[in-house]
Design a protein around this motif. Structure first.
Motif, PDB file in Angstrom:
ATOM      1  N   CYS A  33      42.696  55.675  82.070  1.00  0.00           N
ATOM      2  CA  CYS A  33      41.445  56.332  82.417  1.00  0.00           C
ATOM      3  C   CYS A  33      40.284  55.444  81.975  1.00  0.00           C
ATOM      4  O   CYS A  33      40.174  55.136  80.797  1.00  0.00           O
ATOM      5  CB  CYS A  33      41.328  57.682  81.712  1.00  0.00           C
ATOM      6  N   SER A  61      38.626  57.670  89.068  1.00  0.00           N
ATOM      7  CA  SER A  61      38.997  57.967  90.454  1.00  0.00           C
ATOM      8  C   SER A  61      38.089  59.054  90.995  1.00  0.00           C
ATOM      9  O   SER A  61      38.070  60.169  90.485  1.00  0.00           O
ATOM     10  CB  SER A  61      40.451  58.441  90.524  1.00  0.00           C
ATOM     11  N   SER A  62      37.312  58.723  92.023  1.00  0.00           N
ATOM     12  CA  SER A  62      36.431  59.721  92.622  1.00  0.00           C
ATOM     13  C   SER A  62      37.263  60.719  93.415  1.00  0.00           C
ATOM     14  O   SER A  62      38.380  60.412  93.793  1.00  0.00           O
ATOM     15  CB  SER A  62      35.381  59.045  93.494  1.00  0.00           C
ATOM     16  N   PRO A  63      36.758  61.920  93.623  1.00  0.00           N
ATOM     17  CA  PRO A  63      35.390  62.348  93.337  1.00  0.00           C
ATOM     18  C   PRO A  63      35.194  62.654  91.852  1.00  0.00           C
ATOM     19  O   PRO A  63      36.139  62.933  91.131  1.00  0.00           O
ATOM     20  CB  PRO A  63      35.251  63.620  94.167  1.00  0.00           C
ATOM     21  N   TYR A  64      33.917  62.568  91.441  1.00  0.00           N
ATOM     22  CA  TYR A  64      33.538  62.885  90.076  1.00  0.00           C
ATOM     23  C   TYR A  64      32.975  64.300  90.041  1.00  0.00           C
ATOM     24  O   TYR A  64      32.333  64.755  90.976  1.00  0.00           O
ATOM     25  CB  TYR A  64      32.470  61.922  89.558  1.00  0.00           C
ATOM     26  N   PHE A  65      33.191  64.985  88.918  1.00  0.00           N
ATOM     27  CA  PHE A  65      32.653  66.317  88.707  1.00  0.00           C
ATOM     28  C   PHE A  65      31.690  66.235  87.532  1.00  0.00           C
ATOM     29  O   PHE A  65      32.040  65.718  86.476  1.00  0.00           O
ATOM     30  CB  PHE A  65      33.785  67.314  88.442  1.00  0.00           C
ATOM     31  N   THR A  90      33.945  64.227  84.801  1.00  0.00           N
ATOM     32  CA  THR A  90      35.401  64.282  84.896  1.00  0.00           C
ATOM     33  C   THR A  90      35.794  63.779  86.271  1.00  0.00           C
ATOM     34  O   THR A  90      35.176  64.159  87.271  1.00  0.00           O
ATOM     35  CB  THR A  90      35.906  65.730  84.707  1.00  0.00           C
ATOM     36  N   ASP A  91      36.804  62.899  86.323  1.00  0.00           N
ATOM     37  CA  ASP A  91      37.248  62.410  87.628  1.00  0.00           C
ATOM     38  C   ASP A  91      38.413  63.249  88.130  1.00  0.00           C
ATOM     39  O   ASP A  91      38.851  64.201  87.478  1.00  0.00           O
ATOM     40  CB  ASP A  91      37.574  60.917  87.593  1.00  0.00           C
ATOM     41  N   MET A  92      38.942  62.908  89.302  1.00  0.00           N
ATOM     42  CA  MET A  92      39.997  63.724  89.915  1.00  0.00           C
ATOM     43  C   MET A  92      41.306  63.708  89.124  1.00  0.00           C
ATOM     44  O   MET A  92      42.173  64.553  89.329  1.00  0.00           O
ATOM     45  CB  MET A  92      40.249  63.303  91.360  1.00  0.00           C
ATOM     46  N   ASN A  93      41.458  62.758  88.171  1.00  0.00           N
ATOM     47  CA  ASN A  93      42.657  62.696  87.334  1.00  0.00           C
ATOM     48  C   ASN A  93      42.435  63.315  85.962  1.00  0.00           C
ATOM     49  O   ASN A  93      43.219  63.088  85.053  1.00  0.00           O
ATOM     50  CB  ASN A  93      43.124  61.247  87.185  1.00  0.00           C
TER      51      ASN A  93
END
Length: 135
Positions: A33, A61-65, A90-93
């Motif tokens: 990460c 890894s996008s998308p980002y939250f 926070t990313d998608m992972n």
């Protein structure tokens, strides 16, 4: 670089906070990460709000939250109150990082210009750079 188990953590002493997190599964497989949030440490404002805070987020890894300390969830924040604002991304992972910025009111801003005239009257290679200083 500080290390906690399989989780190395590197912080750069600048307006950018860089975090590298390596997760090792029970099968010794690694997921990495890396999120990079770039925000100035302080924004000087003069005049009426809303102001704008625009972070630069990369890595992961996008998308980002996005989640701001005032509860907003957009990538940009338009605050009307002075103080410190923290952004968690926070990313998608599910990799997460955070950074903070302080909004400070100044009495005035002094502006000056740095001019470079064009090399010839018919060229478009001149420039003007605007600098602002808190007064």
């Amino acid at each position: 670089m500080k290390t906690v188990g399989e989780r190395p953590l590197k912080k750069m002493l600048s307006a950018t906070l860089f975090v590298l997190l390596i997760i090792t599964s029970a099968y010794r497989c690694r997921a990495q990460c890396t999120l990079d949030i770039s925000l100035p440490s302080k924004i000087l404002v003069c005049g009426a709000c809303p102001w704008i805070i625009t972070p630069n987020v990369s890595g992961g890894s996008s998308p980002y939250f996005y989640l701001w300390s005032d509860g907003s969830t957009g990538s940009d924040l338009y605050p009307c109150a002075l103080g410190v604002y923290t952004l968690w991304v926070t990313d998608m992972n599910a990799c997460t990082d955070s950074a903070s910025v302080e909004i400070v009111m100044v009495d005035s801003l002094n502006v000056f210009f740095e001019k470079t005239p064009p090399s010839c009257p018919s060229t478009c290679d001149g420039s003007i750079i605007v600098h602002g200083l808190a007064g």
